[in-house]
Write a protein that holds these residues in place. Structure first.
Motif, PDB file in Angstrom:
ATOM      1  N   GLY A 224       0.963  -1.197  -0.121  1.00 38.68           N
ATOM      2  CA  GLY A 224       0.031  -0.141   0.099  1.00 38.68           C
ATOM      3  C   GLY A 224       0.773   1.314   0.128  1.00 38.68           C
ATOM      4  N   PHE A 225       2.072   1.102  -0.551  1.00 38.13           N
ATOM      5  CA  PHE A 225       2.975   2.458  -0.651  1.00 38.13           C
ATOM      6  C   PHE A 225       3.680   2.196  -1.775  1.00 38.13           C
ATOM      7  CE2 PHE A 225       5.488  -0.115   2.533  1.00 38.13           C
ATOM      8  CZ  PHE A 225       6.836   0.324   1.950  1.00 38.13           C
ATOM      9  N   ALA A 226       4.177   3.460  -2.345  1.00 41.89           N
ATOM     10  CA  ALA A 226       4.993   3.458  -3.449  1.00 41.89           C
ATOM     11  C   ALA A 226       6.499   2.768  -2.937  1.00 41.89           C
ATOM     12  CB  ALA A 226       5.316   4.697  -4.111  1.00 41.89           C
ATOM     13  N   GLY A 227       7.002   1.824  -3.665  1.00 47.69           N
ATOM     14  CA  GLY A 227       8.206   1.148  -3.353  1.00 47.69           C
ATOM     15  C   GLY A 227       8.058  -0.148  -2.153  1.00 47.69           C
ATOM     16  N   GLY A 228       6.518  -0.346  -2.028  1.00 49.34           N
ATOM     17  CA  GLY A 228       6.278  -1.403  -1.293  1.00 49.34           C
ATOM     18  C   GLY A 228       6.089  -2.860  -1.915  1.00 49.34           C
ATOM     19  N   VAL A 229       6.023  -3.828  -1.519  1.00 52.20           N
ATOM     20  CA  VAL A 229       5.734  -5.141  -2.186  1.00 52.20           C
ATOM     21  C   VAL A 229       4.272  -5.060  -2.948  1.00 52.20           C
ATOM     22  CG1 VAL A 229       5.033  -7.557  -1.815  1.00 52.20           C
ATOM     23  CG2 VAL A 229       6.833  -6.526  -0.312  1.00 52.20           C
ATOM     24  N   THR A 230       4.197  -5.392  -4.047  1.00 50.60           N
ATOM     25  CA  THR A 230       2.906  -5.361  -4.900  1.00 50.60           C
ATOM     26  C   THR A 230       2.366  -6.791  -4.966  1.00 50.60           C
ATOM     27  OG1 THR A 230       4.094  -5.873  -6.928  1.00 50.60           O
ATOM     28  CG2 THR A 230       4.019  -3.326  -6.302  1.00 50.60           C
ATOM     29  N   THR A 231       1.246  -6.854  -5.617  1.00 51.04           N
ATOM     30  CA  THR A 231       0.584  -8.036  -5.820  1.00 51.04           C
ATOM     31  C   THR A 231       1.445  -8.947  -6.577  1.00 51.04           C
ATOM     32  OG1 THR A 231      -1.611  -6.899  -5.357  1.00 51.04           O
ATOM     33  CG2 THR A 231      -1.449  -9.232  -6.202  1.00 51.04           C
ATOM     34  N   ALA A 232       2.204  -8.415  -7.657  1.00 50.16           N
ATOM     35  CA  ALA A 232       2.839  -9.230  -8.607  1.00 50.16           C
ATOM     36  C   ALA A 232       4.048  -9.880  -7.893  1.00 50.16           C
ATOM     37  CB  ALA A 232       3.377  -8.733  -9.923  1.00 50.16           C
ATOM     38  N   MET A 233       4.669  -9.061  -6.827  1.00 52.51           N
ATOM     39  CA  MET A 233       5.894  -9.517  -6.294  1.00 52.51           C
ATOM     40  C   MET A 233       5.400 -10.670  -5.304  1.00 52.51           C
ATOM     41  SD  MET A 233       7.852  -6.027  -5.391  1.00 52.51           S
ATOM     42  CE  MET A 233       7.949  -4.745  -6.407  1.00 52.51           C
ATOM     43  N   SER A 234       4.114 -10.332  -4.546  1.00 54.35           N
ATOM     44  CA  SER A 234       3.644 -11.275  -3.660  1.00 54.35           C
ATOM     45  C   SER A 234       3.477 -12.810  -4.066  1.00 54.35           C
ATOM     46  CB  SER A 234       2.395 -11.027  -3.083  1.00 54.35           C
ATOM     47  OG  SER A 234       1.679 -11.894  -2.121  1.00 54.35           O
ATOM     48  N   VAL A 235       3.042 -12.616  -5.445  1.00 57.43           N
ATOM     49  CA  VAL A 235       2.889 -13.929  -6.191  1.00 57.43           C
ATOM     50  C   VAL A 235       3.996 -14.720  -6.461  1.00 57.43           C
ATOM     51  CG1 VAL A 235       2.023 -15.073  -8.364  1.00 57.43           C
ATOM     52  CG2 VAL A 235       0.358 -13.288  -7.433  1.00 57.43           C
ATOM     53  N   GLU A 236       4.971 -13.952  -6.757  1.00 59.57           N
ATOM     54  CA  GLU A 236       6.399 -14.452  -7.100  1.00 59.57           C
ATOM     55  C   GLU A 236       7.104 -15.200  -5.931  1.00 59.57           C
ATOM     56  OE1 GLU A 236      10.736 -13.382  -8.862  1.00 59.57           O
ATOM     57  OE2 GLU A 236       9.109 -11.809  -9.062  1.00 59.57           O
ATOM     58  N   LEU A 237       6.791 -14.309  -4.882  1.00 59.46           N
ATOM     59  CA  LEU A 237       7.326 -14.583  -3.584  1.00 59.46           C
ATOM     60  C   LEU A 237       6.421 -16.007  -3.080  1.00 59.46           C
ATOM     61  CD1 LEU A 237       8.971 -14.322  -1.074  1.00 59.46           C
ATOM     62  CD2 LEU A 237       7.073 -13.089  -0.053  1.00 59.46           C
ATOM     63  N   ALA A 238       5.257 -16.124  -3.142  1.00 62.12           N
ATOM     64  CA  ALA A 238       4.578 -17.346  -2.913  1.00 62.12           C
ATOM     65  C   ALA A 238       5.067 -18.625  -3.519  1.00 62.12           C
ATOM     66  CB  ALA A 238       3.166 -17.020  -2.996  1.00 62.12           C
ATOM     67  N   GLN A 239       5.130 -18.368  -4.936  1.00 61.40           N
ATOM     68  CA  GLN A 239       5.733 -19.456  -5.792  1.00 61.40           C
ATOM     69  C   GLN A 239       7.325 -19.810  -5.290  1.00 61.40           C
ATOM     70  OE1 GLN A 239       5.472 -17.290  -9.569  1.00 61.40           O
ATOM     71  NE2 GLN A 239       3.425 -18.451  -9.995  1.00 61.40           N
ATOM     72  N   LEU A 240       8.013 -19.010  -5.042  1.00 58.33           N
ATOM     73  CA  LEU A 240       9.480 -19.433  -4.336  1.00 58.33           C
ATOM     74  C   LEU A 240       9.193 -20.025  -3.123  1.00 58.33           C
ATOM     75  CD1 LEU A 240      11.356 -15.871  -5.091  1.00 58.33           C
ATOM     76  CD2 LEU A 240      11.648 -18.170  -6.478  1.00 58.33           C
ATOM     77  N   LEU A 241       8.352 -19.555  -2.186  1.00 59.54           N
ATOM     78  CA  LEU A 241       8.417 -20.228  -0.845  1.00 59.54           C
ATOM     79  C   LEU A 241       7.609 -21.772  -1.028  1.00 59.54           C
ATOM     80  CD1 LEU A 241       7.107 -17.210   1.242  1.00 59.54           C
ATOM     81  CD2 LEU A 241       9.550 -18.229   1.457  1.00 59.54           C
ATOM     82  N   GLU A 242       6.771 -21.606  -1.947  1.00 63.15           N
ATOM     83  CA  GLU A 242       6.041 -23.210  -2.204  1.00 63.15           C
ATOM     84  C   GLU A 242       7.133 -24.044  -2.915  1.00 63.15           C
ATOM     85  OE1 GLU A 242       1.899 -24.489  -4.284  1.00 63.15           O
ATOM     86  OE2 GLU A 242       3.331 -23.357  -5.597  1.00 63.15           O
ATOM     87  N   ALA A 243       7.895 -23.450  -3.775  1.00 66.19           N
ATOM     88  CA  ALA A 243       8.915 -24.433  -4.341  1.00 66.19           C
ATOM     89  C   ALA A 243       9.965 -25.115  -3.258  1.00 66.19           C
ATOM     90  CB  ALA A 243       9.605 -23.747  -5.481  1.00 66.19           C
ATOM     91  N   ASP A 244      10.183 -24.042  -2.434  1.00 71.38           N
ATOM     92  CA  ASP A 244      11.150 -24.388  -1.437  1.00 71.38           C
ATOM     93  C   ASP A 244      10.683 -25.595  -0.511  1.00 71.38           C
ATOM     94  OD1 ASP A 244      12.965 -22.402  -2.306  1.00 71.38           O
ATOM     95  OD2 ASP A 244      12.599 -21.139  -0.541  1.00 71.38           O
ATOM     96  N   GLY A 245       9.208 -25.613  -0.291  1.00 70.75           N
ATOM     97  CA  GLY A 245       8.610 -26.857   0.433  1.00 70.75           C
ATOM     98  C   GLY A 245       8.863 -26.827   2.004  1.00 70.75           C
ATOM     99  N   HIS A 246       9.151 -25.635   2.604  1.00 64.47           N
ATOM    100  CA  HIS A 246       9.401 -25.473   4.086  1.00 64.47           C
ATOM    101  C   HIS A 246       8.308 -24.988   4.748  1.00 64.47           C
ATOM    102  CE1 HIS A 246      13.433 -26.233   2.917  1.00 64.47           C
ATOM    103  NE2 HIS A 246      13.532 -25.069   2.370  1.00 64.47           N
ATOM    104  N   LEU A 247       7.192 -24.460   4.306  1.00 64.38           N
ATOM    105  CA  LEU A 247       6.222 -24.073   4.912  1.00 64.38           C
ATOM    106  C   LEU A 247       4.773 -24.607   4.530  1.00 64.38           C
ATOM    107  CD1 LEU A 247       6.696 -20.146   4.105  1.00 64.38           C
ATOM    108  CD2 LEU A 247       7.191 -21.258   6.140  1.00 64.38           C
ATOM    109  N   ASP A 248       3.906 -24.841   5.590  1.00 69.46           N
ATOM    110  CA  ASP A 248       2.742 -25.489   5.676  1.00 69.46           C
ATOM    111  C   ASP A 248       1.455 -24.643   5.087  1.00 69.46           C
ATOM    112  OD1 ASP A 248       3.324 -28.112   6.703  1.00 69.46           O
ATOM    113  OD2 ASP A 248       4.038 -26.837   8.391  1.00 69.46           O
ATOM    114  N   ALA A 249       1.607 -23.287   5.235  1.00 67.55           N
ATOM    115  CA  ALA A 249       0.564 -22.431   4.801  1.00 67.55           C
ATOM    116  C   ALA A 249       1.141 -20.982   4.890  1.00 67.55           C
ATOM    117  CB  ALA A 249      -0.738 -22.299   5.646  1.00 67.55           C
ATOM    118  N   LEU A 250       0.322 -20.061   4.009  1.00 65.09           N
ATOM    119  CA  LEU A 250       0.714 -18.771   3.834  1.00 65.09           C
ATOM    120  C   LEU A 250      -0.448 -17.873   4.456  1.00 65.09           C
ATOM    121  CD1 LEU A 250       2.441 -17.966   0.465  1.00 65.09           C
ATOM    122  CD2 LEU A 250       3.439 -18.457   2.680  1.00 65.09           C
TER     123      LEU A 250
END
Length: 392
Positions: A224-250
């Motif tokens: 919610g601010f310029a220079g913050g995490v965007t939804t596109a970045m959030s999607v990419e991060l979720a994909q990285l975290l999912e691929a790593d396989g260390h988390l049970d949920a977000l």
């Protein structure tokens, strides 16, 4: 596939929850000496007795400089007995307990803590009026070890879930946000490098706890601010975290405690009430146009993060928790139909700790929280809903 019943038992990693409702982490304001108190236990017992599946203890810091201010709990041997007593009390109700494990980074008040705050890059602190320094390699190695140590203590204390705080401009989030991370080393640049700390901490925590508890992370769908995490970045991060396989949920959240807190809360902005709780200089600053602009007003709507959260839902298969203005039975059922696995509630349960039981029993179909947000300034004197009737 059939739509899950939000009130039926469900698995969160290795943990069986009695239903799919989560009391979201909201700072309780009940640890004046940085240890568990009877008041903190009562705060979490209320929604647990009221039927929630999982209640989350907020802001359990991994290091002294990782507190937002000095009254927060630092997880360690000193605080272990109280944390174990808290876990036992919650388990006695049939609910499970999560600990939100985090490092506040630039959201920390270094003056209050007596320890300088750190962030991805140097920046002035509006909280302490000090300069926040850039975390060094040594700092990041130390903080990573501190997450492991905190995880070990919380497992010993009997916690069921560890929620890693990766949102709201806390330390990990400050690395994720390009406007707060101006580094040119291996921790800065493209998201794959800015996300290195998040992924590293998820990995070492999982390696420490194995399958003894669930490990989740709170991430932002938009800061919610310029220079913050965007939804596109959030999607990419979720994909990285999912691929790593260390988390049970977000758990999908949003906003920034430092740059735009009302983006998370929505509804009325209690500027006057907040100003009244602040020291004179800060109080004066909040009355200026710049100060008033810090607490922006966003119109409240039910499940306000749902559209952005659906983008994440469409990009990953891992379990997701929907957060943000969930008050109605209809919304909870819609979340299940959308493919979310759990619903997280904050203000609705602060206003009515027994709301889950009443929704399940069909006594009501919606909560009565008005989203006036006058609960927000009460974090300095014991978080509560000013409209709620006192309980005996």
């Amino acid at each position: 596939m059939s739509t899950p019943d939000v009130f039926a038992p469900a698995d969160l990693g290795p943990v069986r929850l009695r239903n799919r409702t989560v009391k979201a982490a909201t700072f309780e304001g009940r640890t004046p000496d940085g240890v568990v108190t009877d008041e903190l236990i009562a705060y979490h017992r209320a929604p647990a007795v009221g039927g929630v599946g999982l209640t989350t203890v907020a802001y359990l810091a991994v290091a002294p400089e990782g507190r937002t201010h000095r009254e927060q709990i630092v997880v360690g041997e000193r605080t272990l007995p109280g944390l174990a007593r808290l876990a036992d009390e919650i388990h006695a109700t049939g609910a499970a307990i999560a600990g939100q494990v985090g490092h506040a980074g630039p959201v920390a008040n270094g003056r209050s803590n007596g320890v300088p705050a750190i962030a991805a890059s140097p920046m002035p602190s509006p909280l302490s009026m000090q300069l926040i320094r850039s975390a060094t390699e040594r700092d990041l190695a130390r903080v990573t070890r501190a997450y492991v140590d905190a995880a070990r203590v919380l497992v010993r204390a009997g916690f069921d879930v560890l929620e890693l705080h990766m949102a709201h401009s806390y330390l990990i989030s400050s690395f994720l946000a390009p406007g707060l991370n101006r580094r040119r080393d291996r921790w800065g640049g493209p998201l794959e490098r800015r996300g290195r700390l998040a992924r590293q901490i998820a990995r070492v925590v999982r390696e420490e706890v194995g399958s003894s508890v669930a490990v989740t992370a709170k991430v932002s769908v938009s800061d919610g601010f310029a220079g913050g995490v965007t939804t596109a970045m959030s999607v990419e991060l979720a994909q990285l975290l999912e691929a790593d396989g260390h988390l049970d949920a977000l758990q999908l959240s949003g906003g920034s405690s430092l740059m735009n807190p009302m983006y998370l809360f929505r509804g009325e902005a209690p500027v006057a009430e907040f100003a009244a709780t602040m020291p004179p200089l800060v109080r004066w600053g909040m009355r200026t146009p710049m100060g008033r602009g810090f607490l922006k007003r966003y119109a409240f709507e039910e499940a306000y993060f749902r559209p952005k959260a659906l983008e994440v839902r469409g990009a990953v298969a891992m379990p997701l928790m929907l957060l943000g203005g969930i008050n109605r039975l209809e919304t909870m059922r819609q979340a299940m139909a959308d493919g979310f696995d759990f619903v997280a509630m904050g203000r609705a349960l602060l206003r009515e700790p027994d709301l889950v039981d009443r929704l399940r029993a069909g006594v009501v179909r919606t909560g009565i929280c008005s989203h006036c947000n006058r609960c927000m300034p009460t974090i300095y004197s014991g978080t509560r809903c000013p409209e709620a009737l006192p309980t005996n």
